[in-house]
Scaffold this motif. Structure first.
Motif, PDB file in Angstrom:
ATOM      1  N   LEU A  19       0.826  -1.203   0.000  1.00 54.48           N
ATOM      2  CA  LEU A  19       0.000   0.000   0.000  1.00 54.48           C
ATOM      3  C   LEU A  19       0.860   1.253   0.000  1.00 54.48           C
ATOM      4  O   LEU A  19       0.565   2.228  -0.707  1.00 54.48           O
ATOM      5  CB  LEU A  19      -0.916   0.004   1.228  1.00 54.48           C
ATOM      6  N   PHE A  22       2.673   1.464  -3.639  1.00 55.37           N
ATOM      7  CA  PHE A  22       1.843   1.600  -4.839  1.00 55.37           C
ATOM      8  C   PHE A  22       0.631   2.505  -4.669  1.00 55.37           C
ATOM      9  O   PHE A  22      -0.046   2.806  -5.657  1.00 55.37           O
ATOM     10  CB  PHE A  22       1.376   0.218  -5.303  1.00 55.37           C
ATOM     11  N   THR A  23       0.332   2.934  -3.439  1.00 61.66           N
ATOM     12  CA  THR A  23      -0.837   3.800  -3.231  1.00 61.66           C
ATOM     13  C   THR A  23      -0.466   5.109  -2.557  1.00 61.66           C
ATOM     14  O   THR A  23      -0.670   6.189  -3.128  1.00 61.66           O
ATOM     15  CB  THR A  23      -1.908   3.072  -2.381  1.00 61.66           C
ATOM     16  N   PHE A  24       0.069   5.030  -1.352  1.00 63.57           N
ATOM     17  CA  PHE A  24       0.312   6.246  -0.584  1.00 63.57           C
ATOM     18  C   PHE A  24       1.422   7.102  -1.175  1.00 63.57           C
ATOM     19  O   PHE A  24       1.278   8.321  -1.286  1.00 63.57           O
ATOM     20  CB  PHE A  24       0.638   5.898   0.876  1.00 63.57           C
ATOM     21  N   TYR A  25       2.543   6.490  -1.562  1.00 56.18           N
ATOM     22  CA  TYR A  25       3.639   7.284  -2.126  1.00 56.18           C
ATOM     23  C   TYR A  25       3.236   7.971  -3.435  1.00 56.18           C
ATOM     24  O   TYR A  25       3.456   9.186  -3.586  1.00 56.18           O
ATOM     25  CB  TYR A  25       4.881   6.422  -2.343  1.00 56.18           C
ATOM     26  N   PHE A  27       0.316   8.850  -4.352  1.00 56.87           N
ATOM     27  CA  PHE A  27      -0.675   9.886  -4.030  1.00 56.87           C
ATOM     28  C   PHE A  27       0.012  11.154  -3.519  1.00 56.87           C
ATOM     29  O   PHE A  27      -0.233  12.260  -4.045  1.00 56.87           O
ATOM     30  CB  PHE A  27      -1.654   9.364  -2.978  1.00 56.87           C
TER      31      PHE A  27
END
Length: 293
Positions: A19, A22-25, A27
């Motif tokens: 997460l 692949f998601t938070f960084y 974003f």
């Protein structure tokens, strides 16, 4: 207890790392880039420029046109997909010969990608060989072929028609599942009270599936707003940008000019719009069971 917590933490660590990567960084990196002059072909000139990307966006006629298109795209596609999907779900709920085959045809579109559907409909709307023009001419509705995807007056209508066909299956699947969960006893009780088919629909069926309607329309509106794949497959945003929505314009900023700063600013604006839409939608519906299917 400490060992249990340690074990749980290590069990969750791979998922948390995925997460984070692949998601938070991406974003947070995108939010930062929205305030930077970040052009792929000029990386030596990367610097913070404050709200300049946002000012440029709101002063850009292409952005304002794409914003208007986005509203038309979501409102038209969502309303037609829901109405047709609900109608099909009501039909499919009843037992009839060949229902399984009919369901397969209805749900078929949901198995395809938006980009592939765009390519399929691009051939169907072709002004020279397309089946749409051929059927309209055979039916006597038109006298000469129409350039559905090359005429700005028809292009947006065409992509909406394709998107409606694509999204009907989602509503048909979800609403059919909800309709099949309505207890038969409720219909029997309503029938004993003298309720007809229309009264049963508005007094029994509709109230029972309202949570599903709220959740599906909310999710589908977000997906329609965010997904440019069908438009790219059909028109690539053309002709002359007449079918661009915000997400496809954002992709164009990256693919044609490598302007990640401007694209990220559009992405942040889209995120803010979706957050406001979700809050407003849930406030208006006042649903406490939005997750119940």
């Amino acid at each position: 207890m400490t060992k249990q917590r340690t074990f749980i933490l290590f069990s969750l660590l791979p998922a948390l790392l995925l997460l984070a990567v692949f998601t938070f960084y991406p974003f947070f990196r995108g939010v930062v880039m929205a305030f930077q002059n970040y052009v792929l072909f000029d990386l030596t000139n990367v610097r913070f420029i404050g709200f300049q990307n946002f000012e440029n966006a709101f002063n850009d006629p292409k952005f304002l046109y794409a914003l208007r298109n986005s509203a038309i795209w979501v409102a038209s596609s969502l309303s037609l997909q829901f109405l047709i999907g609900l109608s099909l779900a009501l039909v499919l709920r009843r037992g009839f010969r060949g229902r399984g085959v009919y369901q397969g045809f209805v749900f078929y579109s949901w198995a395809l990608s938006g980009f592939l559907i765009g390519l399929i409909w691009k051939w169907m709307f072709n002004s020279q060989m397309g089946v749409v023009n051929d059927l309209l001419m055979r039916a006597g509705l038109i006298e000469q072929r129409i350039g559905f995807l090359s005429d700005p007056n028809w292009a947006m209508v065409s992509v909406i028609v394709a998107n409606v066909w694509y999204g009907i299956a989602f509503f048909a699947i979800m609403l059919l599942a909800a309709l099949q969960s309505v207890p038969a006893e409720l219909y029997e009780a309503a029938g004993m009270d003298g309720a007809g088919a229309i009264r049963k629909f508005f007094s029994v069926t509709l109230p029972y599936i309202v949570p599903t309607i709220i959740a599906t329309t909310l999710l589908r509106a977000i997906w329609i707003f965010n997904d440019p794949s069908l438009i790219y497959g059909l028109t690539n945003g053309g002709p002359a940008g007449s079918t661009h929505i915000l997400s496809s314009l954002m992709m164009e900023k990256i693919l044609s000019g490598g302007d990640y700063g401007s694209a990220s600013a559009i992405g942040v604006i889209m995120l803010a719009m979706l957050m406001l839409y979700t809050i407003f939608y849930l406030f208006v519906t006042k649903s406490e069971k939005v997750g119940d299917f």
